[in-house]
Motif scaffolding. Structure first.
Motif, PDB file in Angstrom:
ATOM      1  N   ILE A  85     -13.799 -15.331 -19.787  1.00  0.00           N
ATOM      2  CA  ILE A  85     -12.530 -16.054 -19.645  1.00  0.00           C
ATOM      3  C   ILE A  85     -11.473 -15.154 -19.013  1.00  0.00           C
ATOM      4  O   ILE A  85     -10.733 -15.584 -18.118  1.00  0.00           O
ATOM      5  N   VAL A  97     -10.642 -24.271 -19.107  1.00  0.00           N
ATOM      6  CA  VAL A  97     -11.765 -23.982 -19.993  1.00  0.00           C
ATOM      7  C   VAL A  97     -12.171 -25.289 -20.654  1.00  0.00           C
ATOM      8  O   VAL A  97     -11.354 -25.942 -21.303  1.00  0.00           O
ATOM      9  N   VAL A 114     -11.547 -22.361 -30.263  1.00  0.00           N
ATOM     10  CA  VAL A 114     -10.189 -22.769 -29.896  1.00  0.00           C
ATOM     11  C   VAL A 114      -9.211 -21.617 -30.144  1.00  0.00           C
ATOM     12  O   VAL A 114      -8.329 -21.356 -29.326  1.00  0.00           O
ATOM     13  N   ALA A 117      -9.629 -19.079 -27.360  1.00  0.00           N
ATOM     14  CA  ALA A 117      -8.987 -19.543 -26.126  1.00  0.00           C
ATOM     15  C   ALA A 117      -7.467 -19.439 -26.233  1.00  0.00           C
ATOM     16  O   ALA A 117      -6.795 -19.050 -25.277  1.00  0.00           O
ATOM     17  N   GLN A 118      -6.930 -19.748 -27.396  1.00  0.00           N
ATOM     18  CA  GLN A 118      -5.484 -19.662 -27.588  1.00  0.00           C
ATOM     19  C   GLN A 118      -5.029 -18.206 -27.530  1.00  0.00           C
ATOM     20  O   GLN A 118      -3.988 -17.895 -26.957  1.00  0.00           O
ATOM     21  N   VAL A 122      -5.040 -19.270 -22.608  1.00  0.00           N
ATOM     22  CA  VAL A 122      -5.588 -20.263 -21.688  1.00  0.00           C
ATOM     23  C   VAL A 122      -4.607 -21.419 -21.610  1.00  0.00           C
ATOM     24  O   VAL A 122      -4.268 -22.027 -22.614  1.00  0.00           O
ATOM     25  N   SER A 124      -4.962 -24.298 -19.723  1.00  0.00           N
ATOM     26  CA  SER A 124      -5.630 -25.605 -19.684  1.00  0.00           C
ATOM     27  C   SER A 124      -6.938 -25.521 -20.442  1.00  0.00           C
ATOM     28  O   SER A 124      -7.833 -24.752 -20.079  1.00  0.00           O
ATOM     29  N   PHE A 125      -7.025 -26.310 -21.492  1.00  0.00           N
ATOM     30  CA  PHE A 125      -8.202 -26.290 -22.358  1.00  0.00           C
ATOM     31  C   PHE A 125      -8.600 -27.729 -22.624  1.00  0.00           C
ATOM     32  O   PHE A 125      -7.771 -28.585 -22.890  1.00  0.00           O
ATOM     33  N   SER A 126      -9.899 -27.982 -22.565  1.00  0.00           N
ATOM     34  CA  SER A 126     -10.398 -29.326 -22.792  1.00  0.00           C
ATOM     35  C   SER A 126     -11.663 -29.231 -23.636  1.00  0.00           C
ATOM     36  O   SER A 126     -12.473 -28.328 -23.436  1.00  0.00           O
TER      37      SER A 126
END
Length: 132
Positions: A85, A97, A114, A117-118, A122, A124-126
Motif C-alpha cells: 500500500i 484500496v 480497515v 488502511a486507516q 488511504v 479511497s477505500f472500498s
C-alpha cells in the motif's frame, strides 16, 4: 386536649431556585454540544455521484473464509500489505484500496485490515462481500 400546631412560615423567596434551575438547563445544553462520539470517520461519496476508477489506480485485496489475506492470488501478511500500500500510494496518490470479503471471514480480520488502511492514510477505500 389541646394539640400544638406549628405556625406557618411565610413563603421564602423562590427566585434563587428558579435561577439555579435556569443555570443548570443552560449548563446541560452547552455540554451536550461537546459530547460527540466520533467513531470511525469515512468520507462517503454523495448518493448521485459517479466516480470512475482506472484499473491502474485500483489495489485489490481479498479475505477468504479462513481469514487469510490474499493479494494478487498469493497469501500475504500485514507487513507485506503495508509495504504494498505504501509503495502504491508513493507511486500514485489517487490509489483506491479495494477489499473483497468472504461472508464467512471472522470480523476481526476485516476490522484489522480497515485499521491498517486507516493508519496508512488511504484516502479511497472500498470493501464488498464476495459472491458465493
Amino acid at each position: 386536649m389541646k394539640l400544638n400546631r406549628r405556625a406557618r412560615r411565610p413563603a421564602e423567596n423562590s427566585s434563587a431556585l428558579s435561577d439555579l434551575a435556569f443555570l443548570l438547563i443552560v449548563y446541560f445544553i452547552v455540554i451536550a454540544g461537546f459530547n460527540a462520539n466520533k467513531g470511525f470517520l469515512m468520507n462517503l461519496p454523495a448518493k448521485d455521484s459517479a466516480r470512475t476508477v482506472l484499473k491502474d489506480d485500483l489495489l485489490r485485496f481479498e479475505l477468504d473464509a479462513a481469514g487469510t489475506l490474499l493479494f494478487q492470488g498469493a497469501a500475504v501478511n500485514t507487513a507485506q500489505v503495508k509495504d504494498a500500500i505504501e509503495a502504491a500510494i508513493a507511486g500514485n496518490p489517487n490509489i483506491v484500496v479495494a477489499l473483497s470479503v468472504d461472508p464467512q471471514t471472522p470480523w476481526q480480520q476485516v476490522v484489522s485490515f480497515v485499521e491498517l488502511a486507516q493508519g496508512l492514510a488511504v484516502d479511497s477505500f472500498s470493501f464488498s462481500m464476495a459472491k458465493q
